[in-house]
Motif scaffolding. Structure first.
Motif, PDB file in Angstrom:
ATOM      1  N   ILE A  34       0.839  -1.211   0.000  1.00 38.93           N
ATOM      2  CA  ILE A  34       0.000   0.000   0.000  1.00 38.93           C
ATOM      3  C   ILE A  34       0.868   1.254   0.000  1.00 38.93           C
ATOM      4  CG2 ILE A  34      -1.645   1.340   1.384  1.00 38.93           C
ATOM      5  CD1 ILE A  34      -2.890  -1.367   2.204  1.00 38.93           C
ATOM      6  N   VAL A  35       1.915   1.254   0.817  1.00 37.67           N
ATOM      7  CA  VAL A  35       2.830   2.402   0.865  1.00 37.67           C
ATOM      8  C   VAL A  35       3.509   2.592  -0.487  1.00 37.67           C
ATOM      9  CG1 VAL A  35       5.002   3.232   1.874  1.00 37.67           C
ATOM     10  CG2 VAL A  35       3.203   2.326   3.347  1.00 37.67           C
ATOM     11  N   LEU A  36       3.961   1.499  -1.108  1.00 31.47           N
ATOM     12  CA  LEU A  36       4.607   1.624  -2.426  1.00 31.47           C
ATOM     13  C   LEU A  36       3.629   2.136  -3.486  1.00 31.47           C
ATOM     14  CD1 LEU A  36       6.825  -1.588  -2.451  1.00 31.47           C
ATOM     15  CD2 LEU A  36       7.592   0.793  -2.227  1.00 31.47           C
ATOM     16  N   LEU A  37       2.382   1.723  -3.420  1.00 28.22           N
ATOM     17  CA  LEU A  37       1.373   2.209  -4.365  1.00 28.22           C
ATOM     18  C   LEU A  37       1.124   3.712  -4.175  1.00 28.22           C
ATOM     19  CD1 LEU A  37      -0.755   1.565  -6.565  1.00 28.22           C
ATOM     20  CD2 LEU A  37      -2.375   1.164  -4.680  1.00 28.22           C
ATOM     21  N   VAL A  38       1.016   4.132  -2.920  1.00 31.23           N
ATOM     22  CA  VAL A  38       0.808   5.562  -2.631  1.00 31.23           C
ATOM     23  C   VAL A  38       2.009   6.375  -3.119  1.00 31.23           C
ATOM     24  CG1 VAL A  38       0.606   7.251  -0.750  1.00 31.23           C
ATOM     25  CG2 VAL A  38      -0.787   5.175  -0.716  1.00 31.23           C
ATOM     26  N   LEU A  39       3.219   5.898  -2.883  1.00 32.54           N
ATOM     27  CA  LEU A  39       4.415   6.615  -3.346  1.00 32.54           C
ATOM     28  C   LEU A  39       4.495   6.655  -4.870  1.00 32.54           C
ATOM     29  CD1 LEU A  39       7.072   5.407  -0.750  1.00 32.54           C
ATOM     30  CD2 LEU A  39       6.108   7.720  -0.987  1.00 32.54           C
ATOM     31  N   LEU A  40       4.048   5.558  -5.515  1.00 31.14           N
ATOM     32  CA  LEU A  40       4.037   5.551  -6.979  1.00 31.14           C
ATOM     33  C   LEU A  40       3.072   6.613  -7.517  1.00 31.14           C
ATOM     34  CD1 LEU A  40       4.792   4.205  -9.721  1.00 31.14           C
ATOM     35  CD2 LEU A  40       2.820   2.716  -9.358  1.00 31.14           C
ATOM     36  N   ILE A  41       1.906   6.728  -6.901  1.00 28.79           N
ATOM     37  CA  ILE A  41       0.912   7.720  -7.338  1.00 28.79           C
ATOM     38  C   ILE A  41       1.426   9.147  -7.099  1.00 28.79           C
ATOM     39  CG2 ILE A  41      -1.402   8.632  -6.843  1.00 28.79           C
ATOM     40  CD1 ILE A  41      -2.251   5.706  -6.309  1.00 28.79           C
ATOM     41  N   VAL A  50       9.198  -1.221  -9.542  1.00 31.89           N
ATOM     42  CA  VAL A  50      10.189  -2.295  -9.376  1.00 31.89           C
ATOM     43  C   VAL A  50      10.188  -2.787  -7.931  1.00 31.89           C
ATOM     44  CG1 VAL A  50      12.653  -2.830  -9.469  1.00 31.89           C
ATOM     45  CG2 VAL A  50      11.614  -1.455 -11.268  1.00 31.89           C
ATOM     46  N   LEU A  51      10.161  -1.859  -6.971  1.00 28.73           N
ATOM     47  CA  LEU A  51      10.126  -2.258  -5.558  1.00 28.73           C
ATOM     48  C   LEU A  51       8.846  -3.026  -5.229  1.00 28.73           C
ATOM     49  CD1 LEU A  51      11.564   0.937  -3.809  1.00 28.73           C
ATOM     50  CD2 LEU A  51      12.632  -1.305  -3.988  1.00 28.73           C
TER      51      LEU A  51
END
Length: 167
Positions: A34-41, A50-51
């Motif tokens: 979820i954190v990686l998705l938010v940072l991607l957005i 990639v992460l």
């Protein structure tokens, strides 16, 4: 919720994958995704894609390993139980075999019954052919034998005399 955390802390000191550790691991990886998705957005950076794939791969591998570990433990328990059951069956079979005594005619007679002369009382300490297979040894040539290795005819005569006295 408080019991989950106490179970989690206590499961750290127990070997193997406990349910509370598996739940905590899956929750941590879900939160990381979820954190990686938010940072991607927010950043539109390819690095977070990639992460995210690396995180998903590691998450899948950990769950696969836990599943394989549980399968191996289950097979080990099943094998142990089947060995114990086989041992119990062998013990039961030996008890059934040992419950009777051999009669002179070669039949098996129950302990309470009475017929003819019973050799069971004389042969209790002797090995049966099934039990003697492990104890058998190769006979030595007469030149190699020491005085007590080979039986003589006089030994058999003594056995025959003992049987005649019992009759």
């Amino acid at each position: 919720m408080a019991t989950f955390f106490t179970d989690l802390i206590s499961s750290i000191f127990t070997p193997g994958a406990t349910p509370s550790i598996i739940i905590a691991t899956n929750g941590s990886f879900a939160a990381l995704q979820i954190v990686l998705l938010v940072l991607l957005i927010l950043t539109y950076s390819v690095h977070f894609v990639v992460l995210s794939f690396l995180c998903a791969g590691l998450w899948w591998v950990i769950n696969w390993f836990v599943t394989e570990l549980e399968t191996a433990n289950r097979k080990g328990r099943d094998a142990k139980q089947s060995k114990e059951m086989e041992k119990e069956q062998e013990r039961d079979e030996r008890r059934v075999e040992d419950s009777g005594t051999e009669t002179e005619g070669g039949g098996v007679q129950s302990e309470g019954g009475s017929s003819g002369s019973v050799l069971g009382s004389k042969t209790e300490g002797l090995l049966r052919p099934e039990d003697a297979q492990d104890v058998l040894r190769k006979r030595k040539n007469s030149g190699e034998a020491s005085s007590g290795d080979l039986s003589t005819d006089s030994d058999w005569d003594k056995v025959s005399e003992a049987e005649e006295v019992d009759r």
